[in-house]
Design an enzyme around this catalytic site. Structure first.
Site, PDB file in Angstrom:
ATOM      1  N   THR A 129       2.227 -18.710 -31.781  1.00 15.12           N
ATOM      2  CA  THR A 129       2.993 -19.160 -30.615  1.00 15.12           C
ATOM      3  C   THR A 129       3.317 -18.026 -29.647  1.00 15.12           C
ATOM      4  OG1 THR A 129       4.883 -19.041 -32.089  1.00 15.12           O
ATOM      5  CG2 THR A 129       4.037 -21.221 -31.602  1.00 15.12           C
ATOM      6  N   GLY A 130       2.804 -16.833 -29.932  1.00 15.56           N
ATOM      7  CA  GLY A 130       2.961 -15.739 -28.971  1.00 15.56           C
ATOM      8  C   GLY A 130       4.031 -14.722 -29.335  1.00 15.56           C
ATOM      9  N   LYS A 131       4.402 -14.648 -30.609  1.00 14.97           N
ATOM     10  CA  LYS A 131       5.445 -13.692 -31.005  1.00 14.97           C
ATOM     11  C   LYS A 131       4.958 -12.250 -30.814  1.00 14.97           C
ATOM     12  CE  LYS A 131       5.906 -15.903 -35.022  1.00 14.97           C
ATOM     13  NZ  LYS A 131       5.157 -17.123 -34.689  1.00 14.97           N
ATOM     14  N   GLU A 347      12.978 -40.733 -30.872  1.00 13.64           N
ATOM     15  CA  GLU A 347      13.873 -39.608 -30.514  1.00 13.64           C
ATOM     16  C   GLU A 347      14.792 -39.989 -29.348  1.00 13.64           C
ATOM     17  OE1 GLU A 347      14.127 -37.263 -32.573  1.00 13.64           O
ATOM     18  OE2 GLU A 347      12.285 -37.703 -33.663  1.00 13.64           O
TER      19      GLU A 347
HETATM   20  N1  LIG Z   1       2.587 -18.189 -24.558  1.00  9.62           N
HETATM   21  C1  LIG Z   1       1.343 -17.729 -24.606  1.00  9.62           C
HETATM   22  N2  LIG Z   1       0.721 -17.338 -23.474  1.00  9.62           N
HETATM   23  C2  LIG Z   1      -0.532 -16.878 -23.510  1.00  9.62           C
HETATM   24  N3  LIG Z   1      -1.259 -16.756 -24.622  1.00  9.62           N
HETATM   25  C3  LIG Z   1      -0.710 -17.121 -25.784  1.00  9.62           C
HETATM   26  C4  LIG Z   1       0.625 -17.622 -25.839  1.00  9.62           C
HETATM   27  N4  LIG Z   1       0.915 -17.898 -27.124  1.00  9.62           N
HETATM   28  C5  LIG Z   1      -0.165 -17.571 -27.850  1.00  9.62           C
HETATM   29  N5  LIG Z   1      -1.154 -17.112 -27.056  1.00  9.62           N
HETATM   30  C6  LIG Z   1      -2.501 -16.688 -27.481  1.00  9.62           C
HETATM   31  O1  LIG Z   1      -2.539 -16.760 -28.888  1.00  9.62           O
HETATM   32  C7  LIG Z   1      -2.830 -15.489 -29.453  1.00  9.62           C
HETATM   33  C8  LIG Z   1      -2.063 -15.312 -30.714  1.00  9.62           C
HETATM   34  O2  LIG Z   1      -0.691 -15.190 -30.406  1.00  9.62           O
HETATM   35  P1  LIG Z   1       0.259 -14.251 -31.231  1.00  9.62           P
HETATM   36  O3  LIG Z   1      -0.520 -13.384 -32.142  1.00  9.62           O
HETATM   37  O4  LIG Z   1       1.205 -13.601 -30.307  1.00  9.62           O
HETATM   38  O5  LIG Z   1       1.010 -15.337 -32.105  1.00  9.62           O
HETATM   39  P2  LIG Z   1       2.096 -15.100 -33.224  1.00  9.62           P
HETATM   40  O6  LIG Z   1       3.206 -16.038 -32.895  1.00  9.62           O
HETATM   41  O7  LIG Z   1       2.417 -13.670 -33.337  1.00  9.62           O
HETATM   42  O8  LIG Z   1       1.329 -15.640 -34.482  1.00  9.62           O
HETATM   43  P3  LIG Z   1       1.569 -15.327 -36.026  1.00  9.62           P
HETATM   44  O9  LIG Z   1       2.892 -15.927 -36.360  1.00  9.62           O
HETATM   45  O10 LIG Z   1       0.424 -16.052 -36.649  1.00  9.62           O
HETATM   46  O11 LIG Z   1       1.522 -13.854 -36.164  1.00  9.62           O
HETATM   47  C9  LIG Z   1      -2.447 -14.490 -28.368  1.00  9.62           C
HETATM   48  O12 LIG Z   1      -3.195 -13.331 -28.478  1.00  9.62           O
HETATM   49  C10 LIG Z   1      -2.789 -15.255 -27.106  1.00  9.62           C
HETATM   50  O13 LIG Z   1      -4.142 -15.157 -26.822  1.00  9.62           O
HETATM   51 ZN   LIG Z   2      14.836 -39.957 -36.752  1.00 14.02          ZN
END
Ligand SMILES: Nc1ncnc2c1ncn2[C@@H]1O[C@H](COP(=O)(O)OP(=O)(O)OP(=O)(O)O)[C@@H](O)[C@H]1O
Ligand SMILES: [Zn+2]
Length: 511
Positions: A129-131, A347
């Protein structure tokens, strides 16, 4: 220093003993003080030292099997080129991150006034999710060194190695200050400590706690630790305490608008044909993460090349979505349009009844599936309440049953989606009957033995109360059906709804 002194004495004693024996053998005097007594003392020292050398637990041997590059845990720090504009959606989270960025850039300003700069931030939520992306964007925006580590790399079978690596990581960070340490999968070291066994996990976690407590930084040094996890529930509470990871930011799967923005970011440098409609792709990718969307775009580009085209067409995206979804087989990863519609009403029912009965302020409603549920209503945290009237509990049961009731009002039949709701409502009513004396069975309690003895009466009373609550809820929803439909439609389209937006819709339709 102590080690070299040890060897100086060792070799000196050997030398003196050899010289002593030689002079006795040859009947010559090499050193006047080198008598038999001194030779005996030297030999005793050599003997004791040799004994020590052989019996000493050889730690270096234990480390010898650890892969060379890991032994030193050489962590490369780097400057991140990621900027916040590369992170699509997540507007509120980005705002928070910008505030933290200000802490790092203008540390002096905060220190002067006595404000504490945050030490640790925990980003949690589903995978992809982009962490990681957010953490590197923070490093990029503040132009600070970025050290990336993963919880799993601290886990070694050799006790003490993990703790040593944590220590080295923080030493390195202090050298590189101002700097951001990002520890992905922090749950690998941060799980709840066990009493016995798993001493490696315990030692590593203890070291991390010590480092976070103790980073005694010089005036100008700034270190921010960002941890990321998919499992905040299994983290040791000691890690989440103030002074450690005291700021927790949830990063969930993107809603439709955010998915469209992520698509825009990832297709920015790709030639798209005119028929590509990003909004329709966003609609079809309901329930998927940013990482999934990024791989869909990549898959679509590969399909275009395979078909000898120099542009990506809508069909490439449609096929890529199918491939990615087929490869996932994740529970709740995507739901059908019809299911999405049912969840929207379910919901909306919870939210509307909760609002009408004034049970609690609602912060957010979502129909984006998570690993636990197909949708959820998030209540705004209000002050703690310890005492409930009978009426409070009945209203609570109504808001819980409102999901199922909304399904009935909208579609004339109910689904299996209310399983958890039913069990929650049943628990509350059983409490009213058996623990709080709030039923027609009287001002009394029932212990387990009594429950078995009065099963029939208790069941009858339970059915009476739950049926009445359900009837009342149905009636309330029938009265506000237009409002229910409006909320459900808004949810269906936008997938999330804030408390404010909900109030606006209710105000509009209740007049
Ligand atoms: N909000 C966003 N905007 C743009 N790209 C995104 C976004 N979220 C995820 N991505 C894409 O998904 C890829 C993986 O995201 P990331 O590694 O940050 O996730 P994570 O939450 O750290 O995952 P994990 O929990 O599996 O480590 C990023 O390199 C990017 O390409
Ligand atoms: Zn419910």
């Amino acid at each position: 220093m102590r080690k070299s002194l040890f060897y100086i004495v060792f070799f000196l004693c050997i030398g003196l003993s050899i010289l002593g024996f030689y002079s006795i053998e040859k009947h010559i005097i090499i050193l006047p003080f080198l008598g038999e007594k001194l030779i005996a003392i030297c030999m005793t020292i050599v003997f004791i030292q040799s004994f020590y050398l052989f019996t000493k637990k050889d730690n270096s041997k234990a480390y010898a099997n650890v892969p060379k590059n890991n032994q030193k845990n050489e962590k490369k720090s780097l400057k991140s080129s990621v900027k916040l504009e590369d992170v699509a959606g997540l507007e509120e989270v980005k705002e928070e991150i910008m505030e933290i960025a200000d802490f790092i850039v203008n540390t002096e300003k905060y220190k002067k006034i006595g404000a504490k700069v945050p030490k640790g931030i925990l980003l949690y939520g589903p995978p992809g999710t982009g962490k990681t992306l957010l953490a590197s964007a923070l490093a990029g925006e503040t132009n600070t060194e970025f050290i990336v580590a993963s919880g799993s790399e601290f886990m070694e079978k050799y006790v003490g190695v993990g703790a040593k690596r944590v220590r080295e990581l923080f030493e390195k960070a202090k050298e590189k200050s101002p700097c951001i340490i990002f520890i992905d999968e922090i749950d690998a070291i941060g799980t709840k400590r066990s009493e016995e066994g798993q001493s490696e996990v315990n030692q590593t976690l203890n070291q991390l706690l010590t480092e976070m407590d103790g980073f005694k930084l010089e005036e100008e040094e700034v270190i921010l630790v960002i941890g990321a996890t998919n499992r905040i529930d299994i983290l040791d509470t000691a890690l989440l305490r103030p002074g450690r990871f005291d700021k927790h930011i949830y990063i969930g799967n993107p809603n439709k608008i955010a998915r469209e923005q992520i698509l825009k970011v990832h297709t920015k440098n790709k030639p798209l044909s005119k028929d590509v409609n990003l909004e329709s792709i966003a609609i079809k990718t309901h329930g998927l993460s940013g990482a999934h969307i990024s791989s869909i775009v990549n898959e679509a580009a590969i399909l275009a090349v395979r078909n000898h085209r120099d542009q990506l067409i809508q069909e490439d995206f449609d096929n890529a979505i199918e491939r990615v979804i087929a490869g996932l087989k994740i529970k709740n990863s995507t739901v059908t349009e019809n299911e999405k519609k049912i969840v929207s009403f379910h919901e909306a029912g919870h939210a509307l009844v909760g609002n009408l009965l004034n049970i609690h302020a609602i912060e957010k409603i979502s129909i984006i599936p998570t690993s636990q549920a197909l949708g959820y209503v998030l209540n705004a945290s209000s002050e703690d309440k310890y005492l409930y009237t009978k009426n409070d509990l009945l209203k609570k049961v109504q808001s819980i049953l409102a999901g199922r009731a909304a399904e009935e009002v909208a579609f004339g039949e109910v689904t299996t989606g209310a399983k958890d709701d039913l069990s929650k409502a049943t628990d509350i009513i059983l409490g009213m009957i058996c623990e709080y004396g709030m039923s027609d069975l009287g001002n009394r309690t029932f212990n387990t033995k009594m429950i078995y003895g009065n099963m029939k009466e208790i069941n009858k009373e339970l059915k009476k109360i739950i049926d009445q609550c359900y009837e009342d809820t149905l009636q309330l929803l029938h009265e506000h059906k237009t409002c229910l439909i409006a909320i459900a439609e808004y949810l269906f389209i936008n997938e999330t709804l804030t408390g404010e937006e909900l109030n606006k819709i209710i105000q509009k339709y209740s007049n």
